[in-house]
Design an enzyme around this catalytic site. Structure first.
Site, PDB file in Angstrom:
ATOM      1  N   GLY A 227       0.524  -1.144   0.247  1.00 36.07           N
ATOM      2  CA  GLY A 227      -0.386   0.605  -0.219  1.00 36.07           C
ATOM      3  C   GLY A 227       0.515   1.003  -0.229  1.00 36.07           C
ATOM      4  O   GLY A 227       2.353   0.951   0.634  1.00 36.07           O
TER       5      GLY A 227
ATOM      6  N   GLN B 170       3.420  10.368   0.743  1.00 37.86           N
ATOM      7  CA  GLN B 170       4.414   9.098   1.009  1.00 37.86           C
ATOM      8  C   GLN B 170       5.495  10.144  -0.014  1.00 37.86           C
ATOM      9  O   GLN B 170       6.615   9.705   0.133  1.00 37.86           O
ATOM     10  CB  GLN B 170       3.758   8.294   1.440  1.00 37.86           C
ATOM     11  CG  GLN B 170       3.605   7.504   2.726  1.00 37.86           C
ATOM     12  CD  GLN B 170       3.355   5.638   2.942  1.00 37.86           C
ATOM     13  OE1 GLN B 170       2.174   5.173   2.319  1.00 37.86           O
ATOM     14  NE2 GLN B 170       4.284   5.509   3.300  1.00 37.86           N
TER      15      GLN B 170
ATOM     16  N   HIS C  94      -2.630   7.222   7.332  1.00 36.07           N
ATOM     17  CA  HIS C  94      -1.540   8.430   6.448  1.00 36.07           C
ATOM     18  C   HIS C  94      -1.870  10.041   5.768  1.00 36.07           C
ATOM     19  O   HIS C  94      -1.549  10.862   5.720  1.00 36.07           O
ATOM     20  CB  HIS C  94      -0.781   7.535   4.367  1.00 36.07           C
ATOM     21  CG  HIS C  94       0.298   6.808   5.320  1.00 36.07           C
ATOM     22  ND1 HIS C  94       1.681   7.669   5.960  1.00 36.07           N
ATOM     23  CD2 HIS C  94       0.382   5.796   5.277  1.00 36.07           C
ATOM     24  CE1 HIS C  94       2.188   7.006   5.815  1.00 36.07           C
ATOM     25  NE2 HIS C  94       1.859   5.213   5.740  1.00 36.07           N
TER      26      HIS C  94
ATOM     27  N   CYS D 108       6.053   0.184   7.296  1.00 39.26           N
ATOM     28  CA  CYS D 108       5.349   1.693   6.479  1.00 39.26           C
ATOM     29  C   CYS D 108       7.194   2.287   5.148  1.00 39.26           C
ATOM     30  O   CYS D 108       7.944   2.133   6.306  1.00 39.26           O
ATOM     31  CB  CYS D 108       5.194   2.341   7.560  1.00 39.26           C
ATOM     32  SG  CYS D 108       4.644   3.758   6.245  1.00 39.26           S
ATOM     33  N   LEU D 109       6.680   1.946   4.384  1.00 43.17           N
ATOM     34  CA  LEU D 109       7.800   2.474   3.741  1.00 43.17           C
ATOM     35  C   LEU D 109       8.673   3.413   4.026  1.00 43.17           C
ATOM     36  O   LEU D 109       9.868   3.981   3.953  1.00 43.17           O
ATOM     37  CB  LEU D 109       6.813   2.803   2.178  1.00 43.17           C
ATOM     38  CG  LEU D 109       7.002   1.303   0.908  1.00 43.17           C
ATOM     39  CD1 LEU D 109       6.040   1.493  -0.177  1.00 43.17           C
ATOM     40  CD2 LEU D 109       7.852   0.088   1.074  1.00 43.17           C
TER      41      LEU D 109
ATOM     42  N   HIS E 214      -3.971   1.264   7.082  1.00 39.91           N
ATOM     43  CA  HIS E 214      -3.185   1.540   7.946  1.00 39.91           C
ATOM     44  C   HIS E 214      -2.602   3.245   6.376  1.00 39.91           C
ATOM     45  O   HIS E 214      -2.301   4.349   7.249  1.00 39.91           O
ATOM     46  CB  HIS E 214      -2.264   0.567   6.789  1.00 39.91           C
ATOM     47  CG  HIS E 214      -0.414   1.233   7.355  1.00 39.91           C
ATOM     48  ND1 HIS E 214       0.514   1.146   8.070  1.00 39.91           N
ATOM     49  CD2 HIS E 214      -0.129   2.264   6.583  1.00 39.91           C
ATOM     50  CE1 HIS E 214       1.262   1.608   7.854  1.00 39.91           C
ATOM     51  NE2 HIS E 214       1.273   2.281   6.561  1.00 39.91           N
ATOM     52  N   GLU E 215      -3.267   2.753   5.114  1.00 45.17           N
ATOM     53  CA  GLU E 215      -2.565   4.120   4.457  1.00 45.17           C
ATOM     54  C   GLU E 215      -4.252   5.209   4.676  1.00 45.17           C
ATOM     55  O   GLU E 215      -4.332   6.055   4.619  1.00 45.17           O
ATOM     56  CB  GLU E 215      -3.503   3.269   2.936  1.00 45.17           C
ATOM     57  CG  GLU E 215      -2.972   2.398   2.477  1.00 45.17           C
ATOM     58  CD  GLU E 215      -0.970   2.378   2.275  1.00 45.17           C
ATOM     59  OE1 GLU E 215      -0.403   4.326   2.662  1.00 45.17           O
ATOM     60  OE2 GLU E 215      -0.102   1.994   3.253  1.00 45.17           O
TER      61      GLU E 215
HETATM   62 NI    NI Z   1       2.790   3.735   5.589  1.00 48.34          NI
END
Ligand code: NI
Length: 172
Positions: free
Chosen positions: A46, A51, A140, A94-95, A136-137
């Site tokens: 995701g 991000q 963000h 998380c990226l 999660h997304e």
């Molecule tokens: Ni993340």
């Protein structure tokens, strides 16, 4: 499509509340395609527009298994309209916070309402990994990160480490 660079903690863009998208035009579709390419390349399941430094309400997801057919989801202005009472604990990464994992308790299943890449309003029932990932997304888009679910002590340690990494990168 073009790969974009993923911003990392403690970039302040990650903490903004993202702005809604008014019209689904070619620019929005291009952003969605870029997000998908960036996510697949990472690789991740995701990615949210903030991000890549774009504070707008767009997320992409794909939780399909590695060898299966791709199942990309593009969600514009996503909103969770229903949550199950049953909680589920899942280890998340998380990226934007590489090499950090956190066990997070969230509702097991959710219904998410969103606008798709053609501008159509849709609803999706998600459970399992997809439900975790959607939540999660969407976090963000509210400027919320997985470190916010940690103990204060652990969160402060992670933030300190990433601040140092950012200083080291700036000096190179
Ligand atoms: Ni993340």
């Amino acid at each position: 499509m073009a790969k974009r660079s993923i911003i990392l903690l403690p970039d302040p863009v990650l903490r903004l509340v993202a702005a809604p998208i008014g019209t689904v035009d070619d620019e929005v579709r291009r952003l969605a395609d870029d997000l998908l390419e960036t996510m697949y390349e990472a690789p991740g399941v995701g990615l949210a527009a903030p991000q890549v430094g774009v504070s707008r309400r767009l997320i992409v997801l794909d939780v399909s298994e590695k060898d299966d057919e791709k199942q990309p989801h593009v969600m514009i202005n996503p909103v969770i309209v229903q949550r199950s009472d049953e909680p589920n604990v899942h280890e998340e990464g998380c990226l934007s916070i590489p090499d950090v994992r956190a066990e997070i308790e969230r509702p097991t299943s959710v219904v998410v309402r969103y606008v798709d890449r053609n501008g159509a309003l849709r609803e999706l029932s998600a459970d399992g990994l997809l439900a975790t990932c959607v939540q999660h997304e969407i976090d963000h888009l509210e400027g919320r990160l997985l470190i916010d679910y940690m103990s204060r002590l652990r969160r402060e340690m992670v933030v300190k480490r990433f601040k140092k990494l950012a200083r080291d990168r700036a000096m190179m």
